[in-house]
Design a protein around this motif. Structure first.
Motif, PDB file in Angstrom:
ATOM      1  N   SER A 169      30.273  -9.596  45.780  1.00  0.00           N
ATOM      2  CA  SER A 169      30.874 -10.314  46.915  1.00  0.00           C
ATOM      3  C   SER A 169      32.359 -10.018  46.979  1.00  0.00           C
ATOM      4  O   SER A 169      33.001  -9.755  45.963  1.00  0.00           O
ATOM      5  N   HIS A 184      33.939  -2.972  56.268  1.00  0.00           N
ATOM      6  CA  HIS A 184      32.763  -2.215  56.717  1.00  0.00           C
ATOM      7  C   HIS A 184      32.149  -1.424  55.566  1.00  0.00           C
ATOM      8  O   HIS A 184      30.931  -1.441  55.358  1.00  0.00           O
ATOM      9  N   ASN A 187      30.472  -3.777  52.978  1.00  0.00           N
ATOM     10  CA  ASN A 187      29.296  -4.403  53.590  1.00  0.00           C
ATOM     11  C   ASN A 187      28.145  -3.391  53.698  1.00  0.00           C
ATOM     12  O   ASN A 187      26.993  -3.696  53.377  1.00  0.00           O
ATOM     13  N   THR A 191      27.617  -5.100  49.548  1.00  0.00           N
ATOM     14  CA  THR A 191      28.439  -6.218  49.082  1.00  0.00           C
ATOM     15  C   THR A 191      28.447  -7.317  50.138  1.00  0.00           C
ATOM     16  O   THR A 191      28.480  -7.033  51.339  1.00  0.00           O
ATOM     17  N   ASP A 192      28.431  -8.566  49.698  1.00  0.00           N
ATOM     18  CA  ASP A 192      28.510  -9.719  50.602  1.00  0.00           C
ATOM     19  C   ASP A 192      29.985  -9.906  50.982  1.00  0.00           C
ATOM     20  O   ASP A 192      30.794 -10.307  50.143  1.00  0.00           O
ATOM     21  N   VAL A 193      30.332  -9.584  52.224  1.00  0.00           N
ATOM     22  CA  VAL A 193      31.741  -9.540  52.638  1.00  0.00           C
ATOM     23  C   VAL A 193      32.088 -10.680  53.607  1.00  0.00           C
ATOM     24  O   VAL A 193      31.376 -10.920  54.581  1.00  0.00           O
ATOM     25  N   THR A 194      33.207 -11.343  53.306  1.00  0.00           N
ATOM     26  CA  THR A 194      33.805 -12.321  54.226  1.00  0.00           C
ATOM     27  C   THR A 194      35.191 -11.822  54.592  1.00  0.00           C
ATOM     28  O   THR A 194      35.976 -11.459  53.706  1.00  0.00           O
ATOM     29  N   VAL A 223      28.676  -9.071  58.315  1.00  0.00           N
ATOM     30  CA  VAL A 223      29.967  -9.499  57.773  1.00  0.00           C
ATOM     31  C   VAL A 223      30.249 -10.932  58.238  1.00  0.00           C
ATOM     32  O   VAL A 223      30.098 -11.235  59.420  1.00  0.00           O
TER      33      VAL A 223
END
Length: 458
Positions: A169, A184, A187, A191-194, A223
């Motif tokens: 993450s 981008h 993700n 990967t868990d992207v914020t 995302v």
């Protein structure tokens, strides 16, 4: 003491291009570099990030092979190999600059250079002098006081492209080009992207229509998007990072393996002797005139250390303009209103000139046209229907005020608009220029046709 006509301090796309042009014009030239030839752009920026993004694109194609009538089984990623390929591409480009230095008979001086009065530079104890000294020391990742980078749990762009292990993450702070490109990439890799953006929209410098489309595409890709939000503090004491994010609804704590700070850059102007020479700076930038001359004769500055867009192609153009002026050539000042900006996430973004909002605020009466890639035969065939081309013209004289694109491959299309604006073309001239079919680029002609009420394919 070695004496040169021109010494360039820094070998990024501003510095090495300035040095090559100087050599071409007959100047005895040297370049000083403390690290690798090519600077951040070739080694830690533009080029290696595009290699990472290409890997992400290929991986995405493999995952969606069935959309193209293909069956691929067992497709997976090797994160270490992806990073290794990126570093290999960067290394190859840096070696290419080494070749260009030899080819153009430019002396490469390795070490940290410090400016001295009397048109001299000290490089770790050895002094060099020149008739003209060009400062091209570039920039680095900006650090916020509440988001200090430790290189492990809170990182900048440099660490983001060379992590040994893929994080499960990630929180990306800032949604400029650097932030969204890494968001981008990670993700796409799984990967868990914020992404957290302080302003109301992602990619906030872009036209509002582009920002809205980009946010939709990012959310569709998985995302998590937080706008009108800010990271107030981070706690790195545990196994993960706990980021306190302030939104309009209040504060919430988000956990992730790593936080990427992508809140802009800061110029490398400290400890290079500017004060000793008396060179004037303002708000972290070296003050120069149209020809990149500082207030002290014989000293010049280009690229990310001067005001203007911090882009590789801008630095290169400034370096060439600076050297040609030194050579006494008749040169034209750079038009900073006609600089293309490109973002290489998926979808790509490319723009030049005014946004619709800026054009209205400037008092123009507008003709605005838009052509979606969903109506493009090439985009449909390629499976890349997200996005559009938007054009903005002055209704009175037909001047091309701005062009904004979002979609597959648009960074390779924007040059048409840049050249058209440079040549002062009108909307009707673009409209009557036959574009090839089927291509993504014909969307430019179609958008212009829309602006003038003549669109065929909508």
């Amino acid at each position: 003491m070695s004496k040169y006509d021109i010494i360039v301090l820094g070998s990024g796309p501003g510095g090495y291009v300035a040095a090559i042009r100087a050599s071409q014009l007959g100047f005895k030239t040297a370049i000083i570099e403390k690290e690798s030839l090519g600077g951040v752009c070739l080694n830690w920026g533009c080029i290696p990030t595009k290699a990472l993004l290409k890997s992400a694109q290929v991986f995405n194609y493999l995952q969606h092979a069935e959309d193209y009538g293909l069956t691929v089984s067992g497709a997976d990623k090797n994160f270490g190999k992806v990073v290794e390929r990126s570093r290999g591409v960067a290394d190859g480009m840096s070696k290419g600059v080494q070749f260009l230095m030899k080819k153009n008979k430019i002396d490469v001086i390795n070490g940290f250079g410090k400016l001295k009065a009397g048109k001299k530079i000290d490089v770790e104890g050895t002094e060099y002098s020149a008739d003209h000294i060009i400062i091209a020391t570039g920039a680095r990742s900006r650090e916020l006081p509440n988001l200090p980078q430790d290189g492990k749990k809170v990182i900048g762009y440099r660490e983001a492209m060379s992590l040994e292990k893929q994080p499960k993450s990630m929180i990306v702070v800032g949604s400029g080009a650097i932030g969204v490109e890494f968001a981008h990439f990670y993700n796409a890799m799984g990967t868990d992207v914020t992404i957290v953006e302080y302003l109301p929209t992602l990619v906030p410098v872009e036209d509002e229509d582009v920002s809205k489309q980009f946010e939709r595409s990012f959310k569709k890709a998985g995302v998590k998007v937080m706008t009108n939000a800010s990271v107030e503090k981070v706690d790195t004491s545990g196994k993960t990072v706990k980021a306190t994010v302030k939104t309009k609804k209040g504060e919430e704590v988000i956990e992730a393996d790593v936080v990427l700070s992508a809140v802009g850059i800061v110029s490398n102007i400290e400890n290079i002797g500017l004060e000793d020479v008396g060179i004037v700076t303002d708000k972290g930038k070296i003050m120069v005139n149209d020809w990149y001359q500082t207030n002290i004769p014989g000293y010049y500055a280009i690229g990310d250390v001067v005001p203007g867009q911090a882009l590789a192609h801008v630095a290169s153009a400034e370096g060439i303009t600076c050297v040609e002026k030194i050579a006494g050539m008749h040169v034209e000042a750079i038009d900073y209103g006609n600089i293309p900006g490109c973002t290489y996430a998926t979808p790509e973004i490319a723009s030049v000139g005014m946004t619709e909002k800026q054009a209205k605020e400037a008092g123009y009466e507008l003709k605005v046209g838009k052509f979606p890639f969903s109506a493009s035969g090439k985009a449909s065939a390629a499976g890349t229907k997200d996005g559009f081309v938007k054009v903005i013209f002055d209704a009175k004289y037909g001047e091309w005020l701005g062009c904004h694109m979002i979609g597959a491959g648009v960074t390779d299309m924007i040059a048409e608009a840049v050249l058209g604006r440079k040549l002062e073309t009108t909307g009707h001239e673009v409209l009557k220029t036959i574009h090839p079919h089927p291509t993504m680029s014909e969307a430019v002609m179609e958008a212009v046709a829309d602006a003038y009420g003549e669109v065929i394919h909508l």
